[in-house]
Design a protein around this motif. Structure first.
Motif, mmCIF file in Angstrom:
data_model
loop_
_atom_site.group_PDB
_atom_site.id
_atom_site.type_symbol
_atom_site.label_atom_id
_atom_site.label_comp_id
_atom_site.label_asym_id
_atom_site.label_seq_id
_atom_site.Cartn_x
_atom_site.Cartn_y
_atom_site.Cartn_z
ATOM 1 N N ALA A 1 -25.510 -39.977 -18.888
ATOM 2 C CA ALA A 1 -24.498 -41.009 -19.128
ATOM 3 C C ALA A 1 -23.102 -40.476 -18.807
ATOM 4 O O ALA A 1 -22.290 -41.161 -18.165
ATOM 5 N N ARG A 2 -22.816 -39.269 -19.241
ATOM 6 C CA ARG A 2 -21.493 -38.699 -18.981
ATOM 7 C C ARG A 2 -21.277 -38.488 -17.486
ATOM 8 O O ARG A 2 -20.176 -38.709 -16.969
ATOM 9 N N GLY A 3 -22.315 -38.079 -16.783
ATOM 10 C CA GLY A 3 -22.201 -37.907 -15.338
ATOM 11 C C GLY A 3 -21.925 -39.217 -14.622
ATOM 12 O O GLY A 3 -21.141 -39.267 -13.666
ATOM 13 N N ILE A 4 -22.567 -40.307 -15.086
ATOM 14 C CA ILE A 4 -22.333 -41.626 -14.488
ATOM 15 C C ILE A 4 -20.871 -42.029 -14.643
ATOM 16 O O ILE A 4 -20.225 -42.500 -13.701
ATOM 17 N N LEU A 5 -20.319 -41.836 -15.842
ATOM 18 C CA LEU A 5 -18.918 -42.191 -16.081
ATOM 19 C C LEU A 5 -17.976 -41.293 -15.289
ATOM 20 O O LEU A 5 -16.986 -41.762 -14.712
ATOM 21 N N ALA A 6 -18.279 -39.994 -15.250
ATOM 22 C CA ALA A 6 -17.391 -39.042 -14.576
ATOM 23 C C ALA A 6 -17.358 -39.259 -13.072
ATOM 24 O O ALA A 6 -16.307 -39.105 -12.431
ATOM 25 N N ASP A 7 -18.491 -39.623 -12.491
ATOM 26 C CA ASP A 7 -18.563 -39.766 -11.042
ATOM 27 C C ASP A 7 -18.213 -41.170 -10.563
ATOM 28 O O ASP A 7 -18.103 -41.410 -9.359
ATOM 29 N N GLY A 8 -18.075 -42.115 -11.503
ATOM 30 C CA GLY A 8 -17.750 -43.480 -11.127
ATOM 31 C C GLY A 8 -16.275 -43.790 -11.309
ATOM 32 O O GLY A 8 -15.454 -42.918 -11.563
ATOM 33 N N ASP A 9 -15.944 -45.056 -11.170
ATOM 34 C CA ASP A 9 -14.588 -45.547 -11.405
ATOM 35 C C ASP A 9 -14.724 -46.809 -12.244
ATOM 36 O O ASP A 9 -14.851 -47.916 -11.712
ATOM 37 N N PRO A 10 -14.732 -46.662 -13.577
ATOM 38 C CA PRO A 10 -15.059 -47.786 -14.455
ATOM 39 C C PRO A 10 -14.190 -49.019 -14.260
ATOM 40 O O PRO A 10 -14.604 -50.119 -14.607
ATOM 41 N N GLU A 11 -12.987 -48.848 -13.721
ATOM 42 C CA GLU A 11 -12.118 -50.005 -13.524
ATOM 43 C C GLU A 11 -12.596 -50.889 -12.384
ATOM 44 O O GLU A 11 -12.337 -52.097 -12.376
ATOM 45 N N PHE A 12 -13.326 -50.294 -11.426
ATOM 46 C CA PHE A 12 -13.683 -51.043 -10.226
ATOM 47 C C PHE A 12 -15.186 -51.132 -9.964
ATOM 48 O O PHE A 12 -15.607 -51.887 -9.101
ATOM 49 N N ASP A 13 -16.008 -50.351 -10.681
ATOM 50 C CA ASP A 13 -17.448 -50.417 -10.431
ATOM 51 C C ASP A 13 -18.179 -50.660 -11.743
ATOM 52 O O ASP A 13 -17.573 -50.941 -12.775
ATOM 53 N N ASP A 14 -19.512 -50.561 -11.690
ATOM 54 C CA ASP A 14 -20.326 -50.864 -12.873
ATOM 55 C C ASP A 14 -20.794 -49.602 -13.596
ATOM 56 O O ASP A 14 -21.786 -49.633 -14.316
ATOM 57 N N SER A 15 -20.067 -48.483 -13.416
ATOM 58 C CA SER A 15 -20.501 -47.234 -14.049
ATOM 59 C C SER A 15 -20.491 -47.347 -15.574
ATOM 60 O O SER A 15 -21.375 -46.799 -16.248
ATOM 61 N N ALA A 16 -19.511 -48.049 -16.135
ATOM 62 C CA ALA A 16 -19.479 -48.200 -17.594
ATOM 63 C C ALA A 16 -20.661 -49.021 -18.086
ATOM 64 O O ALA A 16 -21.255 -48.709 -19.135
ATOM 65 N N ILE A 17 -21.025 -50.042 -17.335
ATOM 66 C CA ILE A 17 -22.182 -50.868 -17.717
ATOM 67 C C ILE A 17 -23.463 -50.046 -17.677
ATOM 68 O O ILE A 17 -24.344 -50.194 -18.535
ATOM 69 N N SER A 18 -23.587 -49.148 -16.708
ATOM 70 C CA SER A 18 -24.786 -48.312 -16.593
ATOM 71 C C SER A 18 -24.843 -47.254 -17.684
ATOM 72 O O SER A 18 -25.924 -46.923 -18.190
ATOM 73 N N ALA A 19 -23.678 -46.727 -18.068
ATOM 74 C CA ALA A 19 -23.652 -45.623 -19.031
ATOM 75 C C ALA A 19 -23.773 -46.095 -20.473
ATOM 76 O O ALA A 19 -24.340 -45.391 -21.319
ATOM 77 N N ALA A 20 -23.234 -47.267 -20.789
ATOM 78 C CA ALA A 20 -23.174 -47.718 -22.183
ATOM 79 C C ALA A 20 -24.544 -47.771 -22.869
ATOM 80 O O ALA A 20 -24.689 -47.268 -23.998
ATOM 81 N N PRO A 21 -25.586 -48.361 -22.253
ATOM 82 C CA PRO A 21 -26.887 -48.396 -22.944
ATOM 83 C C PRO A 21 -27.446 -47.002 -23.228
ATOM 84 O O PRO A 21 -28.070 -46.784 -24.281
ATOM 85 N N LEU A 22 -27.236 -46.059 -22.309
ATOM 86 C CA LEU A 22 -27.711 -44.692 -22.531
ATOM 87 C C LEU A 22 -26.995 -44.069 -23.723
ATOM 88 O O LEU A 22 -27.611 -43.411 -24.570
ATOM 89 N N LEU A 23 -25.677 -44.281 -23.802
ATOM 90 C CA LEU A 23 -24.909 -43.721 -24.909
ATOM 91 C C LEU A 23 -25.270 -44.378 -26.236
ATOM 92 O O LEU A 23 -25.251 -43.731 -27.287
ATOM 93 N N GLU A 24 -25.602 -45.654 -26.197
ATOM 94 C CA GLU A 24 -26.028 -46.335 -27.423
ATOM 95 C C GLU A 24 -27.314 -45.715 -27.969
ATOM 96 O O GLU A 24 -27.476 -45.550 -29.184
ATOM 97 N N GLU A 25 -28.203 -45.351 -27.071
ATOM 98 C CA GLU A 25 -29.438 -44.690 -27.507
ATOM 99 C C GLU A 25 -29.136 -43.296 -28.060
ATOM 100 O O GLU A 25 -29.755 -42.858 -29.033
#
Length: 678
Positions: free
Chosen positions: A327-351
């Motif tokens: 999850a941290r890698g998805i956020l670090a390598d993405g750009d949450p303001e312009f892509d869906d990296s936050a959407i992909s990472a959030a469910p993993l972090l919730e778990e």
């Protein structure tokens, strides 16, 4: 951050070139330095250009073994040769040769950027002591150096008297450091395991060490998005040091077999390329946090920096830890303001937080991901439910660990854009616990820009970029802020250089085209406008809209201008509001009264409501720029009042930079407006 700062575009929206003047032309200053000091040289070149000097510096031409005749011509033609003395440059035969030629030509103006013993023939030459200087425009020693240079080349000084203090922001706990402390880059550790899929695990180990050092010491640490670009064969120490401007590198390897982990690490001083420390650490996955903390402690000890007592790390199941790293890698390598990296990472972090409810870092990242989702077009469901989710995650992180700066930043993103004091207070809290955090610095820079404190915004942006030097958005932010402080030529050059380096970055091209057109740098505009054809989708639409604006501005054709005005009016009628960058576009087209009329018809009440906090219409900084005609009329103060800015300025005493250039007493008009309205 790429979309926020273009003041005259319909849609809002690094390596700097070493050559600062055309080959063959005579520059005010030739900058001589060692290639390992390129990051300092960049700071000097940009600072001198801000002061009105033309500067020639070109690291690329130093790579040849023969002394380049182009460089020699520039050296001999310069009015002054500024030599930057450091332990690296004093042993460089090229720098010594350049200093010798300058001394013979009586153009030598040396500066000390680090303590060292200068070559004996230069010991008697008066040398400016600027080892402490980190780019502050109001630094007394820097201003004295600039004044001496101006006198040396018979150029009128911009600082003939005691400089007026730069307006200070609202109190920030504690002030950001201006020291020359070490800058550490933690590279991505190599994966020595048989499974190539475990690279994410190695990256996670490296990042955790990086985070521990950054959060537990006073060290400045390069952000992952820049340092992790160097892997494998690209880990040449001179190359990494030149690109990142770092003084020390931490590199290593990770070997994992089942639950067993072996980590090796080596700390290297970039200048000498000598290893200061190296060690090997063995343990189980259950002990991975302890292993990482041991490495961080050893790095701090090797650099003689105090390491704060670590917070108690939770005992994580290896599967949960791997999920957190993904999850941290998805956020670090993405750009949450312009892509869906936050959407992909959030469910993993919730778990992760469900399995490890005491894991503060996971709660912090979850708060950040949820805040980005809520602020983006990806938000679904009830706004109040989303807001509650951010509050819960951020407050849980802070309860577990009050030093979680990212939680304060997430809370700041929840505040409506018009809640200036609340946002500033939260960002101050973030910087008080993490003064070298690039995200917190960048957010505070954005805030200062939004309330018109452009010099503060540039200072913060430069510090954030220093910690994230090869991230396109970080460099773009610096270039944009240079425009707002009135450093137009340097800004356009920097944008052109950034576009060459990252030609597929739409935000950079939008800024380059928009600012070039607005400020009249048509050569730069013409050189880049053809690249619009390489984009598609929303990027193409935004770039074409910018081109339409530029064509109307350049041609002066009233029909084209009226066409632009009609399209903006239609937008206002459909939405009930109008983005402030469009208001400024209309003014730039020579229709100031029409621009103010649009703003007066528009509603901006939504900027005071959480659910209305959307980027399209909430950036007041775009109408506060020096180039804008809008702020040159007293009528403009009414718009500032409607945006909630007047009360903020009065309450804090942190006035915008435009008080220096409005042709009327801006402060008096703001105070009068607040008193009449109140």
């Amino acid at each position: 951050m790429q979309g926020r700062f273009v003041g005259t575009l319909e849609f809002g929206v690094a390596g700097l070139s070493r050559r600062r003047s055309k080959v063959g032309s005579i520059s005010d200053i030739f900058l001589s330095y060692n290639r390992q000091d390129a990051h300092v040289a960049r700071r000097f070149a940009e600072g001198l250009e801000r002061e009105g000097f033309t500067v020639w510096w070109d690291q690329a031409l130093r790579s040849g073994e023969a002394y380049d005749e182009v460089t020699e011509a520039a050296l001999r033609g310069a009015k002054a040769v500024v030599v930057l003395w450091s332990p690296r440059s004093v042993v460089s035969r090229w720098v010594r040769a350049e200093a010798t030629i300058a001394d013979r030509n009586k153009t030598l103006v040396p500066a000390m950027i680090e303590p060292c013993e200068r070559p004996i023939m230069f010991e008697l030459t008066q040398t400016a002591e600027l080892g402490h200087w980190q780019g502050a425009a109001d630094d007394a020693a820097w201003l004295a150096f600039v004044d001496d240079l101006a006198k040396f080349i018979s150029k009128p000084s911009r600082h003939p008297h005691q400089p007026r203090p730069v307006p200070q922001p609202a109190p920030v706990a504690p002030p950001l450091s201006e020291t020359t402390s070490p800058l550490l880059a933690v590279l991505a550790f190599d994966n020595l395991s048989s499974d190539p899929e475990l690279t994410f695990f190695c990256d996670g180990v490296s990042e955790e060490i990086q985070r521990t050092v950054a959060s537990s010491t006073e060290l400045r640490v390069v952000a992952r998005s820049s340092s992790f670009q160097f892997r494998g064969a690209h880990k040449s120490i001179p190359k990494v040091a030149a690109e990142l401007g770092c003084t020390h590198l931490l590199d290593g390897t990770v070997r994992r077999s089942g639950s067993k982990v072996r980590i090796t690490a080596e700390l290297v001083e970039c200048a000498s390329q000598n290893a200061l420390w190296a060690d090997r650490f063995d343990g189980d996955l259950d002990d991975v946090f302890t292993l990482q903390e041991n490495i961080a402690e050893a790095v701090a000890e090797a650099l003689k920096v105090k390491l704060a007592p670590p917070t108690k790390a939770p005992v994580l199941d290896p599967v949960v830890y791997e999920q957190f790293l993904r999850a941290r890698g998805i956020l670090a390598d993405g750009d949450p303001e312009f892509d869906d990296s936050a959407i992909s990472a959030a469910p993993l972090l919730e778990e992760v937080v469900h399995s490890a409810p005491d894991f503060a870092l996971a709660w912090e990242l979850l708060a950040s991901a949820r805040a980005w989702i809520l602020r983006s077009a990806h938000a679904t469901g009830s706004y109040e439910d989303g807001r509650s989710g951010v509050l819960h995650a951020a407050n849980t992180a802070l309860r577990l660990d009050p030093k979680r700066a990212g939680a304060h930043v997430a809370l700041a993103r929840l505040e409506p854009w018009g809640a200036y004091k609340a946002r500033e207070e939260l960002l101050n809290r973030a910087l008080s616990v993490a003064p070298h955090d690039p995200e917190a610095l960048n957010e505070m820079s954005t805030f200062c820009w939004s309330v018109g404190r452009f010099r503060d915004a540039l200072r913060l942006a430069e510090r954030a970029c220093e910690l994230n030097p090869i991230m396109p958005s970080a460099r773009l932010h610096v270039a944009q802020m240079r425009t707002y402080v009135g450093d137009y030529e340097a800004s356009i050059r920097m944008l052109a250089d950034l576009h060459q380096r990252w030609p597929k970055n739409a935000g950079i091209l939008l800024s380059l085209l928009g600012f070039s057109a607005t400020l009249g740098f048509w050569d730069a505009y013409d050189a880049a406008v053809g690249d619009i054809a390489t984009f598609d989708g929303w990027q193409m639409r935004s770039l074409k809209a910018t081109k339409l604006y530029a064509e109307a501005l350049r041609s002066g054709d009233d029909a084209l201008k009226q066409d632009r005005l009609a399209s903006y009016t239609t937008l206002l009628e459909k939405t009930g509001t109008i983005p402030l960058n469009i208001v400024d576009s209309v003014s730039s087209l020579g229709m100031k009264e029409e621009a103010l009329a649009l703003a007066e018809r528009a509603s901006y009440s939504h900027i005071f409501q959480p659910e209305g906090d959307r980027p399209s219409a909430i950036y007041p900084g775009v109408v506060l720029g020096r180039w804008s005609d809008l702020n040159k009329t007293v009528r403009f103060v009414d718009l500032c009042y409607r945006l909630g800015l007047c009360e903020y300025w009065m309450q804090t005493g942190a006035w915008p930079d435009c008080v220096d250039w409005t042709p009327y007493d801006f402060k008096a008009e703001v105070i009068r407006k607040v008193r009449i309205a109140g």
